[in-house]
Design an enzyme around this catalytic site. Structure first.
Site, PDB file in Angstrom:
ATOM      1  CB  CYS A  55      -0.925   0.013   1.214  1.00 43.03           C
ATOM      2  SG  CYS A  55      -2.143  -1.325   1.219  1.00 43.03           S
ATOM      3  NE  ARG A 132      -2.864  -4.615  -2.822  1.00 44.34           N
ATOM      4  CZ  ARG A 132      -2.331  -3.905  -1.818  1.00 44.34           C
ATOM      5  NH1 ARG A 132      -2.566  -2.620  -1.733  1.00 44.34           N
ATOM      6  NH2 ARG A 132      -1.569  -4.488  -0.924  1.00 44.34           N
TER       7      ARG A 132
END
Length: 220
Positions: A55, A132
């Site tokens: 991330c 995601r």
């Protein structure tokens, strides 16, 4: 009952062509609503958790393309179910360690209201992290594209930028874009609707036709 709830969650996933679910949420830029972005395009994306390596790499990469998105009248909004305080601490850590200032807002979706509306939490998940997901929302607040990635795979930001450019080209010129299209490449024109139109197209020097149904042209 649990299986029914999971099924209902899957069925409620937004789809391409549907109105993007509106929301009001706390972010690192204060409270914001999706409806406030009407007239702009929006790339809304979720990430599993703050202070995680994949991330972090994505946020650095998103920031690198942020100015290009803004140049296309497109806003970028991140989301996870971490708190505002966690988001702030994380973006400060990114600035310190990666020399990158995160300028776009990040939603703190602690009650999972936004994530649930957009189907960002997979039914098989334990509910502690968002997938995601990427939603491209146009200036009329219609969902135009969505992409899901597994937790282990970071996203390609150039593809997201390319996708926005392709969608805007489609809107501006009423054309389609072929595989691997990049700005400046030829575009695909709509197939002809009559035999006469098909014959005319094959003899029109404006088009590059492989066959009557497959013709490209340059944008002027």
């Amino acid at each position: 009952m649990e299986q029914l709830e999971q099924t209902m969650q899957v069925q409620s996933l937004p789809r391409i062509g549907e109105k993007a679910p509106d929301f009001t949420a706390k972010t690192t830029h204060g409270e914001l609503s999706l409806s406030a972005y009407k007239g702009k395009w929006v790339v809304l994306f979720s990430h599993p958790a703050d202070f995680t390596p994949v991330c972090t790499s994505e946020f650095v990469a998103f920031q690198e393309v942020y100015d290009r998105l803004l140049g296309m009248n497109t806003e970028l909004i991140g989301l996870s179910i971490d708190s505002v305080s966690s988001h702030i601490a994380w973006v400060r850590n990114i600035e310190e360690n990666f020399n990158t200032t995160i300028d776009f807002p990040i939603i703190a979706d602690l009650d999972q209201q936004v994530a649930t509306k957009y189907g960002m939490i997979m039914p098989e998940s334990d509910g502690t992290e968002t997938s995601r997901a990427v939603f491209v929302i146009d200036d009329k607040q219609t969902i135009r594209a969505l992409i899901y990635y597994p937790l282990s795979t970071g996203r390609n930001m150039e593809e997201i930028v390319r996708l926005v450019k392709a969608l805007r080209t489609t809107d501006d010129h009423e054309v389609s874009t072929p595989a691997n299209w990049e700005p400046g490449d030829k575009v695909i024109v709509k197939p002809p609707q009559t035999k006469e139109e098909a014959n005319e197209r094959m003899n029109n020097s404006e088009y590059e036709c492989i066959d009557w149904y497959f013709c490209k042209k340059e944008l002027k």
